[in-house]
Design a protein around this motif. Sequence first.
Motif, PDB file in Angstrom:
ATOM      1  N   SER A  85       3.765   9.747  -3.110  1.00 27.79           N
ATOM      2  CA  SER A  85       3.867  10.512  -4.362  1.00 27.79           C
ATOM      3  C   SER A  85       3.489  11.969  -4.130  1.00 27.79           C
ATOM      4  O   SER A  85       4.164  12.874  -4.613  1.00 27.79           O
ATOM      5  CB  SER A  85       2.963   9.891  -5.428  1.00 27.79           C
ATOM      6  OG  SER A  85       3.436   8.627  -5.803  1.00 27.79           O
TER       7      SER A  85
ATOM      8  N   HIS B 160      10.861   1.580  -1.336  1.00 24.31           N
ATOM      9  CA  HIS B 160      10.238   2.724  -2.012  1.00 24.31           C
ATOM     10  C   HIS B 160      11.250   3.862  -2.158  1.00 24.31           C
ATOM     11  O   HIS B 160      11.916   4.229  -1.186  1.00 24.31           O
ATOM     12  CB  HIS B 160       9.013   3.197  -1.226  1.00 24.31           C
ATOM     13  CG  HIS B 160       8.082   4.014  -2.039  1.00 24.31           C
ATOM     14  ND1 HIS B 160       8.373   5.300  -2.432  1.00 24.31           N
ATOM     15  CD2 HIS B 160       6.864   3.720  -2.544  1.00 24.31           C
ATOM     16  CE1 HIS B 160       7.353   5.771  -3.139  1.00 24.31           C
ATOM     17  NE2 HIS B 160       6.429   4.834  -3.222  1.00 24.31           N
TER      18      HIS B 160
ATOM     19  N   PHE C 105       7.573  -2.968   1.822  1.00 24.35           N
ATOM     20  CA  PHE C 105       7.193  -2.039   0.762  1.00 24.35           C
ATOM     21  C   PHE C 105       7.929  -0.705   0.938  1.00 24.35           C
ATOM     22  O   PHE C 105       8.514  -0.171  -0.004  1.00 24.35           O
ATOM     23  CB  PHE C 105       5.673  -1.828   0.789  1.00 24.35           C
ATOM     24  CG  PHE C 105       5.177  -0.813  -0.190  1.00 24.35           C
ATOM     25  CD1 PHE C 105       4.966  -1.146  -1.515  1.00 24.35           C
ATOM     26  CD2 PHE C 105       4.896   0.482   0.221  1.00 24.35           C
ATOM     27  CE1 PHE C 105       4.495  -0.196  -2.421  1.00 24.35           C
ATOM     28  CE2 PHE C 105       4.432   1.430  -0.672  1.00 24.35           C
ATOM     29  CZ  PHE C 105       4.226   1.084  -2.006  1.00 24.35           C
TER      30      PHE C 105
ATOM     31  N   LEU D 293      -1.404  -0.328   1.149  1.00 28.98           N
ATOM     32  CA  LEU D 293      -0.264  -0.018   0.269  1.00 28.98           C
ATOM     33  C   LEU D 293      -0.627   1.013  -0.789  1.00 28.98           C
ATOM     34  O   LEU D 293       0.197   1.871  -1.126  1.00 28.98           O
ATOM     35  CB  LEU D 293       0.268  -1.293  -0.384  1.00 28.98           C
ATOM     36  CG  LEU D 293       0.878  -2.322   0.573  1.00 28.98           C
ATOM     37  CD1 LEU D 293       1.355  -3.547  -0.201  1.00 28.98           C
ATOM     38  CD2 LEU D 293       1.994  -1.727   1.402  1.00 28.98           C
ATOM     39  N   TRP D 294      -1.846   0.967  -1.296  1.00 23.00           N
ATOM     40  CA  TRP D 294      -2.279   1.975  -2.271  1.00 23.00           C
ATOM     41  C   TRP D 294      -2.209   3.371  -1.652  1.00 23.00           C
ATOM     42  O   TRP D 294      -1.674   4.304  -2.255  1.00 23.00           O
ATOM     43  CB  TRP D 294      -3.710   1.692  -2.756  1.00 23.00           C
ATOM     44  CG  TRP D 294      -4.233   2.850  -3.544  1.00 23.00           C
ATOM     45  CD1 TRP D 294      -4.022   3.107  -4.859  1.00 23.00           C
ATOM     46  CD2 TRP D 294      -5.005   3.965  -3.040  1.00 23.00           C
ATOM     47  NE1 TRP D 294      -4.618   4.304  -5.208  1.00 23.00           N
ATOM     48  CE2 TRP D 294      -5.221   4.848  -4.108  1.00 23.00           C
ATOM     49  CE3 TRP D 294      -5.522   4.283  -1.783  1.00 23.00           C
ATOM     50  CZ2 TRP D 294      -5.944   6.023  -3.965  1.00 23.00           C
ATOM     51  CZ3 TRP D 294      -6.234   5.463  -1.638  1.00 23.00           C
ATOM     52  CH2 TRP D 294      -6.438   6.311  -2.730  1.00 23.00           C
TER      53      TRP D 294
ATOM     54  N   ASP E  11       1.407   4.551  -1.051  1.00 21.52           N
ATOM     55  CA  ASP E  11       2.073   4.912  -2.303  1.00 21.52           C
ATOM     56  C   ASP E  11       1.583   6.248  -2.830  1.00 21.52           C
ATOM     57  O   ASP E  11       2.396   7.108  -3.218  1.00 21.52           O
ATOM     58  CB  ASP E  11       1.862   3.805  -3.340  1.00 21.52           C
ATOM     59  CG  ASP E  11       2.759   3.979  -4.547  1.00 21.52           C
ATOM     60  OD1 ASP E  11       3.977   4.214  -4.377  1.00 21.52           O
ATOM     61  OD2 ASP E  11       2.250   3.895  -5.682  1.00 21.52           O
ATOM     62  N   GLN E  12       0.274   6.468  -2.841  1.00 20.42           N
ATOM     63  CA  GLN E  12      -0.225   7.738  -3.375  1.00 20.42           C
ATOM     64  C   GLN E  12       0.140   8.891  -2.457  1.00 20.42           C
ATOM     65  O   GLN E  12       0.437   9.987  -2.925  1.00 20.42           O
ATOM     66  CB  GLN E  12      -1.730   7.669  -3.680  1.00 20.42           C
ATOM     67  CG  GLN E  12      -2.682   7.600  -2.496  1.00 20.42           C
ATOM     68  CD  GLN E  12      -2.947   8.960  -1.874  1.00 20.42           C
ATOM     69  OE1 GLN E  12      -2.852  10.002  -2.520  1.00 20.42           O
ATOM     70  NE2 GLN E  12      -3.266   8.962  -0.586  1.00 20.42           N
TER      71      GLN E  12
END
Length: 144
Positions: A139, A21, A17, A131-132, A135-136
């Motif tokens: 960001s 990214h 992942f 993974l959530w 990712d956040q």
Amino acid sequence: PVRMDRHCSNAMAVAQFLANHPRVAWVNYPGLADNKYYTLAKKYLPKGASGLLNFGIRGSTPSGGARAGEKFIDAAEFMSHLANIGDAKTLIIHPASTTHRQMSDAEQLKAGVTPDMVRMSVGIESLDDILWDIDQALSASAKA
């Protein structure tokens, strides 16, 4: 053995992942085919290349990786900011601003600690949750 299977499979999925990214500059995980230790990992760690990995976060400026790494840690909601490794939960740390902070920039680099580096000990939780949060937090690391 059940726990290690989960650490290894989650870490491999996380490494893949991260490698794809756009906010990630590099990933160091021996289970990835482009890692310099991949062949050795396949030989000596046939059931998985551990639950530990390092990665670098892209900063908004050439020297912004350190700040982006700190922001990533601050934004994490599910992962825990701890220096330990091997816990059942996912642990993250930004070594340049914590465990290696007392060292000069040159000493950190000599020790393999880059300003953008985050160390992660991937836990056995649900991969979707891990993974959530990654990712956040990535960001959030891009925001000024």
